[in-house]
Design an enzyme around this catalytic site. Structure first.
Site, short mmCIF file in Angstrom:
data_model
loop_
_atom_site.label_atom_id
_atom_site.label_comp_id
_atom_site.label_asym_id
_atom_site.label_seq_id
_atom_site.Cartn_x
_atom_site.Cartn_y
_atom_site.Cartn_z
N SER A 155 66.42 24.89 55.91
CA SER A 155 67.01 23.26 55.20
C SER A 155 67.76 24.48 53.43
CB SER A 155 65.22 23.04 54.35
OG SER A 155 65.70 23.33 52.87
N HIS A 156 68.41 23.75 52.88
CA HIS A 156 68.78 24.40 51.38
C HIS A 156 67.61 25.63 50.78
CE1 HIS A 156 72.04 22.21 53.08
NE2 HIS A 156 73.42 22.93 51.43
N SER A 157 65.84 24.32 50.73
CA SER A 157 65.92 25.38 49.94
C SER A 157 64.75 25.70 50.29
CB SER A 157 64.61 23.86 48.94
OG SER A 157 63.28 24.01 48.71
N ASP B 251 68.85 20.85 57.22
CA ASP B 251 68.65 18.81 56.67
C ASP B 251 69.78 18.76 55.87
OD1 ASP B 251 69.15 21.55 55.16
OD2 ASP B 251 67.84 21.62 53.28
N SER C 61 76.34 21.30 55.26
CA SER C 61 76.69 22.19 55.57
C SER C 61 75.61 23.86 55.94
CB SER C 61 76.93 22.70 53.92
OG SER C 61 75.67 22.25 53.34
#
Length: 250
Positions: free
Chosen positions: A14-16, A72, A75
């Site tokens: 995930s980006h987070s 997610d 990218s």
């Protein structure tokens, strides 16, 4: 070799970091022994993805039985694909990037991994989330409506009890105060996965976490657990007994 011996590992990209860590916590409630590894955020703790984190997560999740990677955003997929490119060929062959919603697919795959399924089955469980989502949209449930619970009309076979007919079935009532929510649903799916026989719950595959949860079964709901296989009585009875037990929380 890392990971949980004998089980497919799951990686959440995930980006987070908070999302990835939270998903490990959520799925871990239903898949306590599976190897679930978070790869969220950048190396500096910011929003984004990290080649090094994804590579390390794959290594930590891999027990030699395969790794399913869930992402997610686009990218994140690119980062995961790059990480796969740098793996040894032998390892790369047992790592799959799964095209599925991160949360729904990731949880369904975790339960499948917990049940000891192979990589193909774990990936299929994750991908079923996309199919389930499409079905919900078709039913108009995507806007927040609760999917309709299929009506079961008890037949003579159900009344006679499992094992007494050529196609065993039992009708049972959900007794859990909160209905068949995520944890008992996962317990149900894990038990169903232990049988080779196909069993259905109100027509849905008993081995599909998302299929079971999409039924929206609340306390008092009556369900039919059935099999088209005359040899499925043991599975039907075991699953019906589990429902009637209230999963230890009724």
């Amino acid at each position: 070799m890392a990971g949980t011996p004998g089980k497919v590992g799951i990686v959440y990209v995930s980006h987070s970091a908070k999302i990835a860590d939270g998903l490990v916590e959520l799925a871990g409630q239903m898949a306590g022994t599976a190897s679930l590894v978070a790869a969220g955020g950048t190396d500096q703790g910011g929003i984004g993805t990290s080649f090094d984190k994804v590579s390390a997560a794959i290594g930590a999740a891999d027990s030699g039985h395969g790794v399913a990677v869930f992402c997610d955003l686009g990218s994140a997929i690119l980062t995961a694909e790059t990480a796969l490119d740098f793996l040894d060929e032998e390892v790369r062959e047992r790592v799959r990037i799964v095209s599925a919603p991160l949360v729904e697919g990731g949880v369904a795959a975790a339960v499948a991994a917990e049940s000891g399924n192979d990589l193909d089955a774990v990936v299929a469980a994750g991908e079923s989330a996309a199919e389930s989502s499409g079905r919900q949209d078709a039913l108009g449930a995507g806007s927040g409506e609760i999917a309709a619970v299929p009506v079961f009309e008890a037949g003579a076979a159900a009344e006679s009890g499992a094992g007494a007919s050529a196609t065993p079935s039992r009708t049972v009532t959900i007794v859990n105060r909160d209905g068949l929510h995520a944890r008992p649903a996962a317990e149900f799916v894990k038990l169903a996965s232990g049988f080779d026989t196909k069993v259905t719950v109100n027509g849905r595959d008993a081995k599909s976490l998302l299929g079971i949860m999409s039924l929206g079964l609340t306390k008092g709901s009556v369900v039919e657990i059935a099999s088209d296989d005359p040899a499925g009585a043991e599975a039907v009875n075991a699953l019906a007994d589990l429902v009637e037990s209230g999963f230890g929380e009724a």
